[in-house]
Design an enzyme around this catalytic site. Structure first.
Site, PDB file in Angstrom:
ATOM      1  CG  HIS A 159      -3.774  -1.087  -2.329  1.00  0.00           C
ATOM      2  ND1 HIS A 159      -4.453   0.275  -2.181  1.00  0.00           N
ATOM      3  CD2 HIS A 159      -3.341  -1.407  -1.033  1.00  0.00           C
ATOM      4  CE1 HIS A 159      -4.462   0.551  -0.785  1.00  0.00           C
ATOM      5  NE2 HIS A 159      -3.767  -0.354  -0.043  1.00  0.00           N
ATOM      6  CB  SER A 209      -1.085  -0.032   1.337  1.00  0.00           C
ATOM      7  OG  SER A 209      -0.216  -0.226   2.324  1.00  0.00           O
ATOM      8  CE  LYS A 239      -7.951   0.678   1.084  1.00  0.00           C
ATOM      9  NZ  LYS A 239      -7.227  -0.424   1.731  1.00  0.00           N
TER      10      LYS A 239
END
Ligand SMILES: *Cc1c(COP(=O)(O)O)cnc(C)c1O
Length: 386
Positions: free
Chosen positions: A206, A178, A237
């Site tokens: 991610h 990240s 996300k």
């Protein structure tokens, strides 16, 4: 411990340039946002596909509220498991091509749930040093042996695995790191797990929605499948909503249902979110242009960095960290960019190692070429004056 102690500690934090402040966001999350009363272009979100403010998802959430009400009203194991949650679990399993999926309220809770349900005192967890804080906290809470290996160092990991006498072994890794943006060598990690009979827990916070041909994530990116993989991804996300899920073998998932405390002892998320996420999954699969645009913007940023005093870290993902070094300098550059209407967060220790304070530039399909050009212009201006 007294109040004056806390005040002194907070003052010391401030003096070291480590005190964090919250900005006030007054618009939906997007490329251009209103922050503290001012419109700026922002490179701060994990909204990689630009879906967080998508009106179609807002409409789906409203429809979900009309159909299911707002609150789930109970935990999943009592009477909070709504038809929308159930449909979403099926859709997620299919999306990542794993047998079964289970929703969690947040990625943080999912990681705590996975590790504490699968590992205990007689077990060992092997973890990349740059893993997300939630995975580290999970290991501490599980009371399993905690073996950390240097970032991406497979030889060091193999030594630790070979020396381990633990009853059960778990290798845990972020798929996309990240704060660095690099992608873990999942195929090689899996090979080691097979050799040493370990589970592989992959945190794809991610990568889900972004990596792979149809946004299937890190496993699709590498084309790996294995019953040893316990896959976790977040839904706040790239998916643009909120929540998280774990996917894998039916018995792994059933073990989480029976034993994962952050699953059992919490209220189910509002079903309207699951309803919105069903719409999000369709958009993620159908709108390939979002991943293509993101790839173009990443290339544009990299090309435009030539001649700048700072270097981007090696990353091919939407996370493009610019290493500055000292905390105060990172903060200063971030402030100078903000003065030019460009928001990029300065990330400082303890989130990243000492001396590697950085600007974490995160790109999104919500950005345009002009937005990235504005960022590059501002970086060159600030770099020339620093
Ligand atoms: C954001 C993140 C989490 C936590 O997910 P939330 O749903 O925000 O709690 C876990 N792991 C990684 C790698 C993350 O980046």
């Amino acid at each position: 411990m007294s109040l004056p102690d806390l005040a002194a500690e907070l003052a010391a934090l401030d003096a070291r340039g480590l005190k964090r402040h919250r900005r006030l966001l007054e618009s939906p999350q997007s490329a251009r946002v209103v922050v503290d009363g001012r419109e700026v272009v922002a490179f701060c979100s994990n909204d990689y596909l630009g879906l967080a403010g998508d009106p179609r998802l807002a409409a789906a959430a409203a429809e979900g509220a009309a159909r299911y009400g707002v609150g789930a009203g109970a935990s999943h194991l009592i009477l909070g498991h709504a038809a929308a949650h159930h449909r979403l679990e099926d859709a997620l399993a299919q999306f990542v091509r794993l047998p079964r999926a289970l929703l969690f309220s947040t990625g943080y809770m999912a990681n705590i749930g996975i590790v504490t349900a699968l590992a205990g005192r007689d077990d060992a967890v092997f973890a990349d040093k740059l893993n997300h804080a939630s995975l580290n906290d999970a290991v501490l809470l599980s009371r399993a042996g905690f073996k950390r290996y240097p970032h991406g160092d497979l030889a060091a990991l193999e030594k630790l695995l070979a020396a381990s006498q633990a009853r059960r072994k778990l290798v845990v890794s972020d798929a996309v790191f990240s704060m660095d943006g690099d992608i873990a060598p999942v195929t090689d990690l899996l090979r080691l797990c097979e050799r040493y009979d370990a589970w592989l827990v992959i945190d794809d916070a991610h990568g889900f929605g972004v990596l792979g041909e149809t946004g299937g994530g890190a496993l699709q990116h590498y084309g790996v499948v294995s019953p040893r993989i316990v896959y976790m991804a977040t839904l706040g996300k790239a998916a643009g909503v909120f929540g998280a899920f774990v996917a894998g073998e039916p018995d792994v998932i059933e073990t989480l249902v029976q034993h994962a405390r952050p699953y059992i002892y919490t209220t189910a998320t509002p079903p309207l979110l699951a309803h919105a996420l069903l719409a999000s999954l369709e958009i993620i699969a159908a709108e390939h242009w979002r991943r293509e645009l993101l790839a173009q913007l990443i290339n544009q940023l990299k090309r435009g960095m030539a001649g700048l005093r700072w270097r981007l870290m090696p990353s091919d993902t939407a996370i493009q960290p610019l290493v500055i070094g000292p905390n105060d300098e990172a903060l200063h550059v971030s402030e100078q960019l903000a003065a030019r209407g460009v928001l990029v967060p300065a990330i400082r220790p303890p989130t990243v190692p000492q001396g590697s304070a950085r600007l974490r530039i995160s790109l999104s399909a919500a950005h345009s070429e002009q937005d990235v050009a504005q960022l590059l212009q501002a970086l060159h201006d600030v770099g020339a004056r620093a």
